[in-house]
Write an enzyme that holds these catalytic residues in place. Structure first.
Site, PDB file in Angstrom:
ATOM      1  CG  HIS A 111      -0.400   0.375   2.493  1.00  0.00           C
ATOM      2  ND1 HIS A 111       0.378  -0.491   3.241  1.00  0.00           N
ATOM      3  CD2 HIS A 111      -0.473   1.519   3.208  1.00  0.00           C
ATOM      4  CE1 HIS A 111       0.740   0.112   4.362  1.00  0.00           C
ATOM      5  NE2 HIS A 111       0.248   1.332   4.370  1.00  0.00           N
ATOM      6  CG  ASP A 112       2.701   3.258   2.879  1.00  0.00           C
ATOM      7  OD1 ASP A 112       1.687   3.877   2.471  1.00  0.00           O
ATOM      8  OD2 ASP A 112       3.007   3.192   4.081  1.00  0.00           O
ATOM      9  CG  ASP A 245      -2.379   2.340   6.497  1.00  0.00           C
ATOM     10  OD1 ASP A 245      -1.371   2.181   7.204  1.00  0.00           O
ATOM     11  OD2 ASP A 245      -2.528   3.316   5.735  1.00  0.00           O
ATOM     12  NE  ARG A 425      29.898  15.687 -18.157  1.00  0.00           N
ATOM     13  CZ  ARG A 425      30.118  15.766 -19.462  1.00  0.00           C
ATOM     14  NH1 ARG A 425      29.099  16.039 -20.288  1.00  0.00           N
ATOM     15  NH2 ARG A 425      31.321  15.559 -19.962  1.00  0.00           N
TER      16      ARG A 425
END
Length: 485
Positions: A111-112, A245, A425
């Protein structure tokens, strides 16, 4: 109502469309392996939960938090099936306990994965930077499709970790999860092109944040069509991931604050009881566990802590958790069953634990105390400001890639042109998986009239993918590389 129709083994890239019970188990076991072995999960071990760049391994990272959420999600599922008993057959859930358990567990673990370094301050830094810098670029005003241009610019100014998770699943790592597994993290249903709705409008809770980006819309539409998820609605198992959660982090953030020495157990107990009495009002004296009120539960944990001669904080949280987790899980399960029709349709316009009940007040109490006595401390705010500076500095450093002309950047990405002194770069520092996602999205659009607008949108996504995919430590190291003094 038939939950078995929502439990599907179908993936975006698979010809096997069977929902045979044995094949389902294998499909979800494959999902489990893809998720656990993904780079997105590994990176969570060095991403902020509350305390950025934390050296104390006892304090939670995003990974350890997600493991705790995973266990709570499993607990909720098992409680639901225990309560349903033979009624599970009525809802098409009979025989699917293992599949639902796996789907919820893995959605909790995932979920994160879209969260940037430094947590919500990382999100704020990305959004503030793009809000300040995108208006420099006249191509939005010059586009033939003015409405789409405005919508894309609005979306790019609203980076959201929940939406980034779907970008990782579908386009960056291409995990090719089953639609059921992917849909289980669909917490918010608003497209990035949509404005935030009025609080008074229907489904405002489900659309309070961006749930997915324009770049993932075709995948979200295919997933929703297969699983019969109506526009603006959730997949039912996402409610369980969200509840897990809510239950997990409300206690965890407080415990980490005590571990860091920001509070002691007696101070915390005082703050918890005061906040709960204020939030719960007349409900504050209601008994909810073993004939105890919330204050009784806090006092009991404090009493056990006082009797412990050495590891007092550990003892306090063990007994607080023992008393609170089970009732909160039970309540989430009861709410899922009581609201099962709205949950199945994905139209329940709130979280399972946001019901103005005693249990809701308990969750809100921990959040309130954490905000006031942990998140607002000098140590945390200083780290957040450092994180904000790091993300903003990295975006400033990579801005030449956004200022580079369309055709030159496109040819550089294809390996047909080296690029300018600075741009070449900076370009070499971008991850190959992000560059591939950019090219896969942009190449089919080359002959379209609005190629310049679309290319630039995906170039901005490329930069957001690069920055948000960093761990806290890597972001700090890259910042020091770009700004050695």
């Amino acid at each position: 109502m038939d939950f078995s129709k929502k439990i599907s083994s179908v993936r975006a890239y698979s010809k096997n469309q069977t929902n045979d019970k044995n094949y389902l188990a294998d499909a979800f076991e494959s999902d489990r392996g893809r998720i656990i072995q993904s780079a997105a999960i590994r990176r969570l071990q060095q991403k902020t939960q509350v305390f950025p760049l934390e050296n104390n391994s006892a304090v939670r990272s995003r990974l350890t938090h997600s493991l705790e959420v995973q266990q709570t999600g499993r607990h909720i599922v098992r409680t639901i099936f225990k309560k349903l008993g033979t009624k599970a057959e009525t809802f098409g859930l009979a025989g699917h306990e293992r599949e639902v358990e796996t789907l919820v567990e893995m959605s909790c673990l995932m979920h994160d994965i879209g969260n940037p370094p430094f947590g919500h301050f990382g999100e704020a830094a990305i959004n503030q930077w793009f809000d300040a810098h995108l208006d420099k670029h006249v191509l939005f005003a010059q586009s033939d499709n003015k409405m789409l241009a405005l919508q894309l610019k609005h979306e790019l100014k609203n980076f959201e970790g929940n939406a980034q998770a779907f970008r990782i699943i579908f386009n960056l790592l291409k995990l090719n999860l089953t639609y059921s597994q992917a849909a289980s993290i669909l917490k918010y249903t608003r497209s990035g092109l949509e404005q935030k709705p009025d609080k008074e409008k229907p489904l405002s809770y489900l659309k309070k944040k961006v749930g997915f980006y324009y770049s993932e819309t075709p995948s979200i539409q295919a997933m929703s069509e297969h699983l019969q998820i109506k526009p603006g609605h959730r997949f039912p198992l996402a409610y369980l991931m969200e509840a897990a959660d809510d239950i997990s982090y409300c206690l965890a953030d407080i415990e980490d604050g005590v571990e860091k020495g920001l509070l002691d157990c007696h101070q915390l107990a005082t703050h918890l009881k005061a906040a709960f009495n204020e939030l719960a009002g007349a409900q504050a004296e209601d008994k909810f566990v073993r004939n105890k009120t919330f204050s009784d539960a806090v006092d009991y944990a404090l009493g056990r802590s006082d009797k412990e001669p050495i590891n007092k904080a550990h003892e306090f949280f063990v007994w607080l958790r023992v008393q609170l987790i089970h009732p909160l899980v039970e309540h989430a399960a009861d709410n899922f069953i009581d609201e099962i029709e709205a949950v199945y349709e994905g139209s329940l316009n709130r979280a399972l634990l946001e019901d103005n009940s005693l249990y809701h007040h308990i969750i809100a109490t921990f959040k309130k105390v954490a905000i006031k006595h942990i998140f607002a401390t000098d140590e945390v705010e200083t780290k957040e400001l450092q994180g904000f500076q790091i993300i903003s500095g990295l975006l400033n450093g990579f801005e030449p890639l956004l200022m580079y002309p369309t055709e030159k950047f496109y040819l550089m990405a294809k390996g047909q042109k080296r690029g300018g002194l600075i741009e070449a770069r900076l370009f070499k520092r971008l991850a190959n998986k992000h560059l591939k996602a950019y090219l896969v999205a942009v190449e089919p659009l080359k002959e379209q009239a609005d190629f310049v607008l679309n290319e630039y949108y995906y170039r901005c996504r490329l930069l957001q993918d690069h920055i948000s995919g960093m761990t806290d430590q890597y972001a700090l190291e890259e910042y020091r590389n770009l700004y050695p003094n």
